[in-house]
Design a protein around this motif. Structure first.
Motif, PDB file in Angstrom:
ATOM      1  N   LEU A  34       0.854  -1.192   0.000  1.00 25.87           N
ATOM      2  CA  LEU A  34       0.000   0.000   0.000  1.00 25.87           C
ATOM      3  C   LEU A  34       0.888   1.239   0.000  1.00 25.87           C
ATOM      4  CD1 LEU A  34      -2.932   1.170   0.308  1.00 25.87           C
ATOM      5  CD2 LEU A  34      -2.485   1.212   2.782  1.00 25.87           C
ATOM      6  N   TRP A  37       4.473   1.394   1.472  1.00 25.12           N
ATOM      7  CA  TRP A  37       4.680   0.235   2.332  1.00 25.12           C
ATOM      8  C   TRP A  37       4.758  -1.062   1.548  1.00 25.12           C
ATOM      9  CZ3 TRP A  37       0.138   2.459   5.426  1.00 25.12           C
ATOM     10  CH2 TRP A  37       0.609   3.353   6.384  1.00 25.12           C
ATOM     11  N   LEU A  42       3.197  -2.361   5.979  1.00 29.22           N
ATOM     12  CA  LEU A  42       1.757  -2.305   6.203  1.00 29.22           C
ATOM     13  C   LEU A  42       1.388  -3.014   7.501  1.00 29.22           C
ATOM     14  CD1 LEU A  42      -1.173  -1.785   5.368  1.00 29.22           C
ATOM     15  CD2 LEU A  42      -1.053  -3.836   3.935  1.00 29.22           C
ATOM     16  N   THR A  43       1.997  -4.166   7.734  1.00 23.21           N
ATOM     17  CA  THR A  43       1.740  -4.896   8.978  1.00 23.21           C
ATOM     18  C   THR A  43       2.198  -4.085  10.183  1.00 23.21           C
ATOM     19  OG1 THR A  43       1.974  -7.021   7.838  1.00 23.21           O
ATOM     20  CG2 THR A  43       2.205  -7.043  10.237  1.00 23.21           C
ATOM     21  N   HIS A  45       2.364  -0.814  10.385  1.00 22.60           N
ATOM     22  CA  HIS A  45       1.397   0.269  10.600  1.00 22.60           C
ATOM     23  C   HIS A  45       0.130  -0.262  11.248  1.00 22.60           C
ATOM     24  CE1 HIS A  45      -0.818   3.973   9.931  1.00 22.60           C
ATOM     25  NE2 HIS A  45      -1.789   3.248   9.402  1.00 22.60           N
ATOM     26  N   ALA A  46      -0.385  -1.392  10.737  1.00 24.57           N
ATOM     27  CA  ALA A  46      -1.604  -1.963  11.317  1.00 24.57           C
ATOM     28  C   ALA A  46      -1.413  -2.331  12.779  1.00 24.57           C
ATOM     29  CB  ALA A  46      -2.032  -3.193  10.509  1.00 24.57           C
ATOM     30  N   GLU A 143      -8.888   1.160  12.034  1.00 24.41           N
ATOM     31  CA  GLU A 143      -7.557   0.939  11.448  1.00 24.41           C
ATOM     32  C   GLU A 143      -7.313  -0.553  11.192  1.00 24.41           C
ATOM     33  OE1 GLU A 143      -5.092   3.140  10.609  1.00 24.41           O
ATOM     34  OE2 GLU A 143      -6.422   4.825  11.018  1.00 24.41           O
ATOM     35  N   HIS A 147      -6.904  -1.788   7.323  1.00 20.90           N
ATOM     36  CA  HIS A 147      -5.591  -2.328   6.957  1.00 20.90           C
ATOM     37  C   HIS A 147      -5.576  -3.852   6.943  1.00 20.90           C
ATOM     38  CE1 HIS A 147      -4.033   1.584   6.509  1.00 20.90           C
ATOM     39  NE2 HIS A 147      -4.197   1.910   7.775  1.00 20.90           N
ATOM     40  N   ASP A 150      -6.560  -4.311   3.483  1.00 17.28           N
ATOM     41  CA  ASP A 150      -5.387  -4.004   2.653  1.00 17.28           C
ATOM     42  C   ASP A 150      -4.421  -5.184   2.613  1.00 17.28           C
ATOM     43  OD1 ASP A 150      -6.151  -1.360   2.032  1.00 17.28           O
ATOM     44  OD2 ASP A 150      -5.143  -0.550   3.802  1.00 17.28           O
TER      45      ASP A 150
END
Length: 204
Positions: A34, A37, A42-43, A45-46, A143, A147, A150
């Motif tokens: 994404l 990322w 991404l992981t 951020h999640a 979130e 995500h 995502d």
């Protein structure tokens, strides 16, 4: 939604993230996911939808008092730095180490336990202001839901059933946020299939 329902929805979304991360093949962590990322970023951020609950509950209350999740997102929207968000995601992803699934598993266990035993009116000190835990959790469920979707798309894995309540709650919150924006009318037209969505997608 009552306190127990808000907590249960968040805990289910956290479990869904763990289920997704556990299915990521070793070779997929560096795949694009994404924006800036990769799957690891991404992981990372999640996973902040978990770690921030722990961190902000431990911080002293400061800043303006926010009256709910919509106010929180309005404040964040005004002050968010996309570059800073992207960088935090990368750094958090790197910090997950050689076994991201195990790291996320430990985080899920620790934070969902903390949420379960913490009163809903406990104060959470976020950078945007202070609000109660029960008002902050829907923003974290949001979130995790977004995500989580995502991540499922990036890796090509099914969305866990445990994420469905979080998706439903997040759609409600998204509508409440959208209603406060100058573009509310355009967003309503989008959701009702008048413009923008492929394949004639519509909520009606």
């Amino acid at each position: 939604m009552e306190t127990s329902g808000v907590k249960s929805c968040y805990q289910g979304a956290a479990q869904a993230l763990l289920e997704l991360v556990a299915q990521v093949p070793e070779a997929a962590w560096s795949l694009p996911a994404l924006g800036e990322w990769d799957v690891r970023g991404l992981t990372g951020h999640a996973s902040r939808a978990l770690s921030t609950v722990e961190t902000y509950l431990a911080a002293p209350a400061a800043g303006p008092r926010l009256d709910g999740p919509v106010s929180y997102f309005t404040a964040i929207r005004a002050g968010a730095s996309p570059a800073a968000i992207a960088q935090r995601g990368k750094e958090t992803g790197d910090a997950l180490g050689e076994d991201p699934a195990a790291a996320v598993g430990e985080l899920v266990q620790r934070v969902t336990g903390l949420v379960g035993r913490t009163p809903g009116d406990a104060l959470v000190a976020t950078p945007a202001g202070t609000l109660t835990l029960i008002d902050y959790l829907p923003t974290r469920t949001f979130e995790l839901a977004v995500h989580g979707l995502d991540l499922a798309r990036a890796v090509g894995i099914p969305v866990p059933a445990s994420l469905k309540p979080g998706i439903a709650a997040s759609l409600e919150l998204a509508g409440a946020i959208a209603a406060q924006l100058p573009t509310a009318g355009d967003l309503l037209l989008l959701l009702t299939g008048r413009t923008g969505l492929p394949g004639g997608l519509s909520v009606v």
